[in-house]
Design a protein around this motif. Structure first.
Motif: not given
Length: 84
Positions: A41-46, A48-56
């Motif tokens: 669930v992502i609120i701020d797309r701007r 962090n343009p690649e949020p999947w990189e931060a997923v453990d």
């Protein structure tokens, strides 16, 4: 105050009001939990343009996970290292 007067006149509505209150508060609390704790669930797309990189990947993304074991795929790790 009108709602309370209606509930006092028609006492058979009290269980219905209680069930609806519990359901609404449960849905609201799960929405807040998902916004704060879930990685999908992502609120701020701007920001962090690649949020999947931060997923453990070792942390389960579901509420209940039974017998999940995660092992990295060697080919994907090589591609990731080569593209950085």
């Amino acid at each position: 105050m009108n709602l309370f007067q209606l509930l006092m006149k028609k006492k058979e509505l009290i269980p219905l009001a209680l069930i609806m209150t519990v359901a609404a508060s449960g849905a609201s609390s799960f929405a807040v939990y998902s916004l704060n704790k879930k990685s999908d669930v992502i609120i701020d797309r701007r920001g962090n343009p690649e949020p999947w990189e931060a997923v453990d990947p070792s942390v389960p993304g579901k509420l209940i996970t039974i017998n999940q074991q995660w092992k990295p795929i060697e080919e994907l790790q090589k591609v990731r290292r080569a593209t950085r």
